[in-house]
Design a protein around this motif. Sequence first.
Motif, PDB file in Angstrom:
ATOM      1  N   ASN A 190      -6.060  -1.015   9.805  1.00 40.46           N
ATOM      2  CA  ASN A 190      -7.028  -2.280  10.115  1.00 40.46           C
ATOM      3  C   ASN A 190      -6.558  -3.563   9.056  1.00 40.46           C
ATOM      4  O   ASN A 190      -7.101  -4.460   9.575  1.00 40.46           O
ATOM      5  N   LYS A 191      -6.373  -2.927   7.819  1.00 41.41           N
ATOM      6  CA  LYS A 191      -6.061  -3.870   7.011  1.00 41.41           C
ATOM      7  C   LYS A 191      -4.899  -4.768   7.601  1.00 41.41           C
ATOM      8  O   LYS A 191      -4.879  -6.000   7.443  1.00 41.41           O
TER       9      LYS A 191
ATOM     10  N   SER B 124      -7.423   3.158   8.233  1.00 42.85           N
ATOM     11  CA  SER B 124      -7.892   1.903   7.281  1.00 42.85           C
ATOM     12  C   SER B 124      -6.835   0.951   7.021  1.00 42.85           C
ATOM     13  O   SER B 124      -6.752  -0.275   7.233  1.00 42.85           O
TER      14      SER B 124
ATOM     15  N   GLN C 196     -11.788   9.703  10.370  1.00 40.88           N
ATOM     16  CA  GLN C 196     -11.631  10.449   9.538  1.00 40.88           C
ATOM     17  C   GLN C 196     -12.681  11.439   9.527  1.00 40.88           C
ATOM     18  O   GLN C 196     -12.631  12.778   8.913  1.00 40.88           O
TER      19      GLN C 196
ATOM     20  N   SER D 120     -12.730   5.709   3.652  1.00 45.49           N
ATOM     21  CA  SER D 120     -12.012   4.501   4.172  1.00 45.49           C
ATOM     22  C   SER D 120     -12.360   3.281   4.001  1.00 45.49           C
ATOM     23  O   SER D 120     -11.638   2.320   3.998  1.00 45.49           O
ATOM     24  N   ILE D 121     -13.811   3.138   3.516  1.00 45.72           N
ATOM     25  CA  ILE D 121     -13.936   1.640   3.142  1.00 45.72           C
ATOM     26  C   ILE D 121     -13.272   1.375   1.850  1.00 45.72           C
ATOM     27  O   ILE D 121     -12.983   0.427   1.577  1.00 45.72           O
TER      28      ILE D 121
ATOM     29  N   ALA E 224     -12.524   3.712  11.751  1.00 47.21           N
ATOM     30  CA  ALA E 224     -11.407   4.428  10.979  1.00 47.21           C
ATOM     31  C   ALA E 224     -12.283   5.564  10.247  1.00 47.21           C
ATOM     32  O   ALA E 224     -11.465   6.629   9.990  1.00 47.21           O
TER      33      ALA E 224
ATOM     34  N   ASP F 248       0.665  -1.263   0.125  1.00 45.64           N
ATOM     35  CA  ASP F 248      -0.019  -0.083   0.171  1.00 45.64           C
ATOM     36  C   ASP F 248       0.931   1.228  -0.077  1.00 45.64           C
ATOM     37  O   ASP F 248       1.805   1.342   0.733  1.00 45.64           O
ATOM     38  N   TYR F 249       0.370   2.326  -0.832  1.00 52.17           N
ATOM     39  CA  TYR F 249       1.062   3.525  -0.651  1.00 52.17           C
ATOM     40  C   TYR F 249       0.122   4.709  -0.394  1.00 52.17           C
ATOM     41  O   TYR F 249      -1.034   4.688  -0.735  1.00 52.17           O
ATOM     42  N   TYR F 250       0.618   5.576   0.332  1.00 54.31           N
ATOM     43  CA  TYR F 250      -0.144   6.870   0.688  1.00 54.31           C
ATOM     44  C   TYR F 250       0.612   8.104   0.209  1.00 54.31           C
ATOM     45  O   TYR F 250       1.680   7.984   0.248  1.00 54.31           O
TER      46      TYR F 250
ATOM     47  N   MET G 298     -14.637  -1.695  13.799  1.00 53.29           N
ATOM     48  CA  MET G 298     -13.431  -1.599  13.792  1.00 53.29           C
ATOM     49  C   MET G 298     -13.106  -0.454  12.460  1.00 53.29           C
ATOM     50  O   MET G 298     -12.644   0.540  12.560  1.00 53.29           O
ATOM     51  N   GLN G 299     -13.378  -1.296  11.435  1.00 50.65           N
ATOM     52  CA  GLN G 299     -12.918  -0.388  10.115  1.00 50.65           C
ATOM     53  C   GLN G 299     -14.146   0.813  10.240  1.00 50.65           C
ATOM     54  O   GLN G 299     -13.772   1.990   9.612  1.00 50.65           O
TER      55      GLN G 299
ATOM     56  N   GLU H  78     -10.387   2.769   0.787  1.00 52.84           N
ATOM     57  CA  GLU H  78      -9.186   2.446   1.135  1.00 52.84           C
ATOM     58  C   GLU H  78      -8.929   0.961   1.686  1.00 52.84           C
ATOM     59  O   GLU H  78      -7.932   0.346   1.518  1.00 52.84           O
ATOM     60  N   PHE H  79      -9.963   0.407   2.413  1.00 51.60           N
ATOM     61  CA  PHE H  79      -9.677  -0.974   2.876  1.00 51.60           C
ATOM     62  C   PHE H  79      -9.791  -1.881   1.824  1.00 51.60           C
ATOM     63  O   PHE H  79      -9.031  -3.128   1.857  1.00 51.60           O
ATOM     64  N   PHE H  80     -10.647  -1.639   0.832  1.00 50.71           N
ATOM     65  CA  PHE H  80     -10.622  -2.625  -0.247  1.00 50.71           C
ATOM     66  C   PHE H  80      -9.503  -2.370  -1.634  1.00 50.71           C
ATOM     67  O   PHE H  80      -9.145  -3.419  -2.003  1.00 50.71           O
ATOM     68  N   LEU H  81      -9.538  -1.036  -1.843  1.00 52.51           N
ATOM     69  CA  LEU H  81      -8.369  -0.647  -2.852  1.00 52.51           C
ATOM     70  C   LEU H  81      -7.122  -0.463  -2.188  1.00 52.51           C
ATOM     71  O   LEU H  81      -6.909  -0.357  -0.925  1.00 52.51           O
ATOM     72  N   SER H  82      -6.088   0.076  -2.769  1.00 49.99           N
ATOM     73  CA  SER H  82      -4.895   0.958  -2.348  1.00 49.99           C
ATOM     74  C   SER H  82      -5.563   2.215  -2.016  1.00 49.99           C
ATOM     75  O   SER H  82      -6.435   2.969  -2.345  1.00 49.99           O
ATOM     76  N   GLY H  83      -4.389   2.878  -1.060  1.00 49.58           N
ATOM     77  CA  GLY H  83      -4.752   4.028  -0.542  1.00 49.58           C
ATOM     78  C   GLY H  83      -4.838   5.162  -1.651  1.00 49.58           C
ATOM     79  O   GLY H  83      -5.727   6.165  -1.592  1.00 49.58           O
ATOM     80  N   VAL H  84      -4.140   5.180  -2.706  1.00 48.12           N
ATOM     81  CA  VAL H  84      -4.154   6.017  -3.674  1.00 48.12           C
ATOM     82  C   VAL H  84      -5.216   6.265  -4.319  1.00 48.12           C
ATOM     83  O   VAL H  84      -5.984   6.876  -4.826  1.00 48.12           O
TER      84      VAL H  84
END
Lengths: 427, 293
Positions: free
Chosen positions: A242-243, A239, B9, B256-257, B5, A228-230, B1-2, B259-265
């Motif tokens: 949590n992951k 998030s 936010q 945030s959802i 998050a 993961d990248y931010y 929990m999620q 972000e949980f399933f995909l990448s942050g970017v």
Amino acid sequence: MNIESKVRNRALAGKLGAACLLSAALNAAAADDWKNPVLDKYPTAAVATSGISVGDNYVTVGQLHSISGTMAISETGSVEAERLAIKQINDMGGVLGRKIKIIQEDGASDWPTFAEKAKKLLVQDKVASVFGCWTSASRKAVLPIFEKENGMLYYPTFYEGLEASKNVIYTGQEATQQILWGLDWAYAQGCRTFYLIGSDYIWPRTSNKIARRHIEEHLKGCKVVGEDYYPLGHTSFGSLINKVKLKKPDCIYSIVVGGSNVSWYKQLHAAGITGESLAKKNKLLLTISTTEDEILGIGGENCEGFYACMKYFQSLGNENNVKFVEAFKDMWGDDSVIGDVTQAAYLGPWLWKATVEKAGSFDIDNVATASEDVEFTGAPEGYVRIADNHHLWSKARIGKMLKNGQFEMIAESDELIEPNPFPEGYK
Amino acid sequence: MQGFAGLSQFSVFLLMALGLAIIFGQMKVINMAHGEFLTAGAYTTVVISDLVTKYCPSLLPYYFIFAIIMAFVVAFLLGYLVEFMLVRHLYHRALDTLLATWGVSMIMQQGFRFIFGGREDSAILPEWLMGSWSPTDTIDIPLNGLFLLGTSIVMTLLVAFLMHRSRWGLNVRATVQNREMANAVGINTKKVDRVTFALGCGIAGIAGAVFTTIGSVSPAAGSLYIVDTFIVVVFGGAGSLLGTVLAAFSIAQSQSILEFFLSGVLAKVWVLAIVVGILMIKPQGLIANRVRK
């Protein structure tokens, strides 16, 4: 700790200015009164044939770092370390009997400015060597100029590799000396699943690419469970944490840089992921981007018990380092903190001196050829030697972060690791 | 929990957007320096934290509340000054306020750099804000996140009360709707403007103080938040408090959802795309102010 860091910040600006003046005065005095004892053995006409700025009593070098702008805080340590090394060399009588004069230029955290100043140093000042740059971006900006104008750059930062030049000596470690060895160490600790985390720019992405290859192809039974990248400066890692908790990796592998570090470690701590809690489950967090300098901002209590793979820690107990730390604090203040790159910057002037003395010449071509196998036994990290690809043979070490912001070294490579900027299969 | 998050936010967004919702929503001033007022609040906290550590460490557990109040005061005064010297000359010229406050933001950023240096800094947290509350073994709810959530709820209620239930709120709304008429019935509109602007800045200061619990402080810290904040305010429908709350909630949760399933970017890209899409259908934002035309 916070107070200390701020006192240091405010003091720095003043100290740097004073040091510039002081060294300018020293240089002037050196050039005038210095009676050169080795002039007969090394006449100027013989040691400098290509028009670089070498006189009977002095030799001019350039120092090119960001004194202003966003990178100034990181590069200040390098500036200080290089000045310390040059001062010590001058106190010992200089290089080939010539005292070193410094011309300092400010890259201002701006890559075109770096390129411009590099050109000025090489073309106008005709310096015999340049110590400088920090980010890969600034190095890439000056590289073509050093190659075209035939200059010599001593570059101090650990970096992603995939580069080698006749005109650059890389005194920091490249990827294989840090990433691969660190991952092997984690493997030996029993880590089988890895979660790769990084800030979103070239260095973390390239480093993680190398890390992923190594984990998937060379470490038996290991796999990457997340990557993961931010964005730089990102502050909410909820998030992500949590992951990470869900995937339960044995090793959290972190290349978060800059201010994000503070949020990242603070939020990890708040979410119950601490060095202690990980150790209970035989898991760990390993980083290649957090040094003593960053911990100053993060606060030791937030990252206590995590691990970093570097080649140098301020707390190393060898004789060279004890002397180095003492000299550094003497010159730059008791509250200064020395990170990995600061030490690598300190190596630059010493390696250059050794190379010039080996070559018996200041000329760039001679220095470049003579560089191979030049060694420095006084290195704070222990001992280093330049390889034919102009990187250093050096050790890799694992440090455990302590509450007081320092590292406790808990593992080091037995042998010096051969630098290999173009590792097979990682390109 | 999620879910939590997302909630934390959400409280970040909400706290940021509250001040801006007042300034942009009520006064139509595009305040690009909003982030820097936040930074001012954050630095106030850091300075107080350092002073307390140095001179009376025994007060460490309690200083944070005091720091929040001081952050408000400092940002409020700065805002008051900026309004008096600059912004009041530019009402009716919304685009010019953008340029002018952008300049202010740069001046403030360099000012912070000059005074505090460029290094990342952070305040020392009182013990009761560290660690987490774990109702079961697998759930850890960060205490600073809870604190953030609490603060943003209290602040929202306060602002709602001020705007809709107090005499002063009535004056503000009257001034916004029809300045001349408000003047004519004896409302000191100049004073209302100044205090409104300063209040918005003060709330940003509070946000800054609270954010030191989750992140670091650096001269450019505020500019990291400013884009998100404008998106929240515009998406919610400028001027509507309820809209701001809704927008902050929906953006924070979806981000945030994702972000949980995909990448942050990638999550960020999707959220922005969705926001743009919805704004194309509803240009006034989620909840539009009813304006008599």
